[in-house]
Scaffold this motif. Structure first.
Motif, mmCIF file in Angstrom:
data_model
loop_
_atom_site.group_PDB
_atom_site.id
_atom_site.type_symbol
_atom_site.label_atom_id
_atom_site.label_comp_id
_atom_site.label_asym_id
_atom_site.label_seq_id
_atom_site.Cartn_x
_atom_site.Cartn_y
_atom_site.Cartn_z
ATOM 1 N N LEU A 195 -87.258 -9.028 -33.579
ATOM 2 C CA LEU A 195 -87.462 -10.263 -32.806
ATOM 3 C C LEU A 195 -87.573 -11.491 -33.723
ATOM 4 O O LEU A 195 -86.758 -12.412 -33.647
ATOM 5 C CB LEU A 195 -88.732 -10.130 -31.956
ATOM 6 N N VAL A 196 -88.557 -11.517 -34.578
ATOM 7 C CA VAL A 196 -88.833 -12.713 -35.387
ATOM 8 C C VAL A 196 -87.730 -12.940 -36.421
ATOM 9 O O VAL A 196 -87.239 -14.064 -36.592
ATOM 10 C CB VAL A 196 -90.212 -12.578 -36.070
ATOM 11 N N ARG A 232 -81.618 -2.640 -41.033
ATOM 12 C CA ARG A 232 -81.842 -1.299 -41.586
ATOM 13 C C ARG A 232 -80.565 -0.709 -42.191
ATOM 14 O O ARG A 232 -80.606 0.014 -43.183
ATOM 15 C CB ARG A 232 -82.366 -0.380 -40.480
ATOM 16 N N ASP A 246 -82.595 0.603 -46.200
ATOM 17 C CA ASP A 246 -83.841 1.165 -45.674
ATOM 18 C C ASP A 246 -84.923 0.797 -46.689
ATOM 19 O O ASP A 246 -84.863 1.206 -47.849
ATOM 20 C CB ASP A 246 -83.697 2.687 -45.538
ATOM 21 N N LEU A 247 -85.889 0.029 -46.250
ATOM 22 C CA LEU A 247 -86.882 -0.514 -47.183
ATOM 23 C C LEU A 247 -87.802 0.552 -47.762
ATOM 24 O O LEU A 247 -88.543 0.279 -48.697
ATOM 25 C CB LEU A 247 -87.701 -1.613 -46.497
ATOM 26 N N SER A 297 -93.898 -2.296 -35.921
ATOM 27 C CA SER A 297 -94.687 -3.361 -35.299
ATOM 28 C C SER A 297 -95.353 -2.930 -33.996
ATOM 29 O O SER A 297 -96.142 -3.684 -33.447
ATOM 30 C CB SER A 297 -93.798 -4.580 -35.041
ATOM 31 N N TYR A 299 -102.184 0.232 -36.854
ATOM 32 C CA TYR A 299 -101.303 -0.915 -37.110
ATOM 33 C C TYR A 299 -102.083 -2.000 -37.859
ATOM 34 O O TYR A 299 -101.655 -2.490 -38.906
ATOM 35 C CB TYR A 299 -100.762 -1.433 -35.779
ATOM 36 N N LYS A 350 -101.652 -3.530 -41.708
ATOM 37 C CA LYS A 350 -101.443 -4.968 -41.941
ATOM 38 C C LYS A 350 -102.525 -5.508 -42.878
ATOM 39 O O LYS A 350 -102.247 -6.326 -43.755
ATOM 40 C CB LYS A 350 -101.452 -5.724 -40.609
ATOM 41 N N THR A 396 -95.884 -12.831 -29.751
ATOM 42 C CA THR A 396 -94.706 -13.701 -29.834
ATOM 43 C C THR A 396 -93.707 -13.376 -28.722
ATOM 44 O O THR A 396 -93.347 -12.213 -28.515
ATOM 45 C CB THR A 396 -94.042 -13.529 -31.220
ATOM 46 N N ARG A 421 -87.590 -5.854 -27.707
ATOM 47 C CA ARG A 421 -88.594 -6.030 -28.749
ATOM 48 C C ARG A 421 -89.820 -6.822 -28.307
ATOM 49 O O ARG A 421 -90.930 -6.548 -28.743
ATOM 50 C CB ARG A 421 -87.974 -6.751 -29.960
HETATM 51 N N1 NAP Z 1 -93.687 -9.806 -32.184
HETATM 52 C C1 NAP Z 1 -95.008 -10.009 -32.160
HETATM 53 O O1 NAP Z 1 -95.598 -10.288 -31.098
HETATM 54 C C2 NAP Z 1 -95.795 -9.950 -33.450
HETATM 55 C C3 NAP Z 1 -97.135 -10.327 -33.422
HETATM 56 C C4 NAP Z 1 -97.881 -10.258 -34.597
HETATM 57 C C5 NAP Z 1 -97.289 -9.855 -35.778
HETATM 58 N N2 NAP Z 1 -95.984 -9.467 -35.788
HETATM 59 C C6 NAP Z 1 -95.391 -9.056 -37.066
HETATM 60 O O2 NAP Z 1 -94.313 -9.931 -37.351
HETATM 61 C C7 NAP Z 1 -93.250 -9.209 -38.011
HETATM 62 C C8 NAP Z 1 -91.978 -9.321 -37.204
HETATM 63 O O3 NAP Z 1 -92.235 -8.753 -35.918
HETATM 64 P P1 NAP Z 1 -91.083 -8.449 -34.877
HETATM 65 O O4 NAP Z 1 -91.651 -8.610 -33.531
HETATM 66 O O5 NAP Z 1 -89.829 -9.167 -35.263
HETATM 67 O O6 NAP Z 1 -90.890 -6.878 -35.140
HETATM 68 P P2 NAP Z 1 -89.672 -5.962 -34.644
HETATM 69 O O7 NAP Z 1 -88.918 -6.640 -33.564
HETATM 70 O O8 NAP Z 1 -90.228 -4.608 -34.407
HETATM 71 O O9 NAP Z 1 -88.724 -5.906 -35.924
HETATM 72 C C9 NAP Z 1 -89.081 -5.185 -37.052
HETATM 73 C C10 NAP Z 1 -87.811 -4.855 -37.797
HETATM 74 O O10 NAP Z 1 -88.158 -4.072 -38.947
HETATM 75 C C11 NAP Z 1 -87.115 -3.154 -39.130
HETATM 76 N N3 NAP Z 1 -87.537 -1.993 -39.925
HETATM 77 C C12 NAP Z 1 -88.513 -1.106 -39.622
HETATM 78 N N4 NAP Z 1 -88.548 -0.157 -40.568
HETATM 79 C C13 NAP Z 1 -87.589 -0.452 -41.474
HETATM 80 C C14 NAP Z 1 -87.128 0.163 -42.671
HETATM 81 N N5 NAP Z 1 -87.669 1.302 -43.152
HETATM 82 N N6 NAP Z 1 -86.113 -0.421 -43.360
HETATM 83 C C15 NAP Z 1 -85.535 -1.540 -42.893
HETATM 84 N N7 NAP Z 1 -85.928 -2.183 -41.761
HETATM 85 C C16 NAP Z 1 -86.938 -1.629 -41.060
HETATM 86 C C17 NAP Z 1 -86.744 -2.714 -37.736
HETATM 87 O O11 NAP Z 1 -85.480 -2.139 -37.786
HETATM 88 P P3 NAP Z 1 -84.886 -1.315 -36.545
HETATM 89 O O12 NAP Z 1 -84.438 -2.389 -35.586
HETATM 90 O O13 NAP Z 1 -83.766 -0.553 -37.122
HETATM 91 O O14 NAP Z 1 -85.999 -0.485 -36.027
HETATM 92 C C18 NAP Z 1 -86.817 -4.042 -36.984
HETATM 93 O O15 NAP Z 1 -85.571 -4.686 -36.960
HETATM 94 C C19 NAP Z 1 -93.777 -7.776 -38.165
HETATM 95 O O16 NAP Z 1 -94.403 -7.654 -39.397
HETATM 96 C C20 NAP Z 1 -94.813 -7.653 -37.062
HETATM 97 O O17 NAP Z 1 -95.771 -6.669 -37.386
HETATM 98 C C21 NAP Z 1 -95.223 -9.519 -34.648
#
Ligand code: NAP
Length: 295
Positions: A13-14, A36, A40-41, A66, A126, A130, A151, A160
């Motif tokens: 998402l972000v 990914r 792969d991180l 996440s 989680y 963090k 978000t 997401r």
């Molecule tokens: N969205 C919220 O409401 C929110 C709120 C607070 C904090 N956060 C934090 O903000 C950040 C961004 O959040 P988000 O909502 O964008 O999360 P998200 O939509 O779940 O995206 C996370 C991304 O990380 C990728 N990923 C996971 N494991 C991986 C690996 N081993 N190698 C490479 N890529 C990998 C996932 O890939 P795949 O698509 O292949 O799974 C996904 O594209 C995260 O740190 C989250 O914890 C988010």
């Protein structure tokens, strides 16, 4: 040649909003959104190889496990991605800027309206990962952590954001029980992207909270969204976290964001005022609002 900025988790998402807004808000960077399939991180050798190839001058680290439920189910994976992969990127970055997204879930939610100096006390895995990642990133005074609030937005995979979750459940005919006594300070992903790009331009370091200005209950958030998605309205039903039987939930994760606000050129307004000041509708109301986020 422009310096390269890595955005990890660009398929999420972000990360996807950061990539989509880069030409407008970060024209001086050669932005490489990593998904990914690029790397792969958790594969250290592959990360090091790509690092040598791209030589990034900055890293915005969005990739994570996440979803709290996934972290509970597979704590080993959560630690590998959320902590160990972060440690690798922080060590590769050295004195170059690295920005990690942490979460409001590092708090236990008993206080609310948290500021950066408040004591953290995660109550789920989680949040624990963090908190651990924050600590290691902030051990380098040149690096940055943003604790992000709930978000909203539309993701590339449409599965997401919490808004997408709610719309999907409503579309399947489910009722949405939303707590009137659980609070968050939500904001749109486009606002997150703009704030981060502005922060990066200021060469920041340290810890910042990023959320909307309003502390809203889950029910109030649902009601606000129903102005854009009328199909939600008949599905919302108020509930109480006090009557909920399941893993513990932090009741009030609202955050105060004055520290970051003082560095931004635009106001972090409240989620409701942000939604009601825009028409919604169209193919994607979240996209509609992105080019100009000034109220
Ligand atoms: N969205 C919220 O409401 C929110 C709120 C607070 C904090 N956060 C934090 O903000 C950040 C961004 O959040 P988000 O909502 O964008 O999360 P998200 O939509 O779940 O995206 C996370 C991304 O990380 C990728 N990923 C996971 N494991 C991986 C690996 N081993 N190698 C490479 N890529 C990998 C996932 O890939 P795949 O698509 O292949 O799974 C996904 O594209 C995260 O740190 C989250 O914890 C988010």
């Amino acid at each position: 040649m422009k310096p390269v900025a890595w955005i990890t988790g660009a398929g999420g998402l972000v990360g996807s909003y950061l990539v989509r807004t880069a030409s407008r808000w970060a024209p001086d960077w050669d932005v490489r959104g990593l998904i990914r399939q690029d790397v792969d991180l958790t594969d250290e050798m592959a990360v090091r190889r790509l690092w040598r190839e791209h030589q990034p001058a900055a890293v915005i680290h969005c990739a994570a496990i996440s979803r709290p439920a996934v972290c509970e189910q597979d704590p080993g994976l959560a630690r590998k991605v959320n902590v160990e992969a972060t440690a690798l990127l922080a060590s590769l970055s050295g004195d170059r800027p690295l920005l990690l997204f942490s979460s409001d879930q590092v708090f236990d939610g008993r206080q609310g309206r948290y500021v950066e100096t408040d004591r953290i006390n995660p109550i789920n895995r989680y949040g624990e990962t963090k908190a651990a990642a924050e600590k290691l990133v902030l051990s380098n005074p040149r690096h940055t952590v943003i604790r992000l609030a709930l978000t909203a937005g539309t993701s590339l995979t449409k599965d997401r954001s919490f808004v997408e979750d709610m719309r999907r459940s409503a579309g399947q005919g489910q009722r949405l029980t939303l707590f009137t006594d659980e609070f968050r300070s939500p904001l749109p992903a486009g606002v997150v992207a703009r704030a981060v790009w502005e922060l990066i331009a200021r060469k920041p370091s340290g810890l910042y909270h990023l959320g909307g200005a309003e502390r809203l209950s889950r029910m109030e958030i649902g009601e606000a969204l129903a102005t854009w998605y009328p199909e939600l309205a008949s599905r919302l039903q108020p509930g109480s976290v006090a009557a909920y039987h399941g893993p513990s939930r932090p009741p009030d994760l609202s955050m105060r964001c004055e520290k970051l606000q003082s560095l931004l050129s635009f106001p972090l307004t409240g989620f409701r005022s942000w939604i009601t000041s825009r028409p919604g509708g169209g193919a994607d109301p979240w996209d509609y609002a992105m080019p100009d986020l000034n109220p």
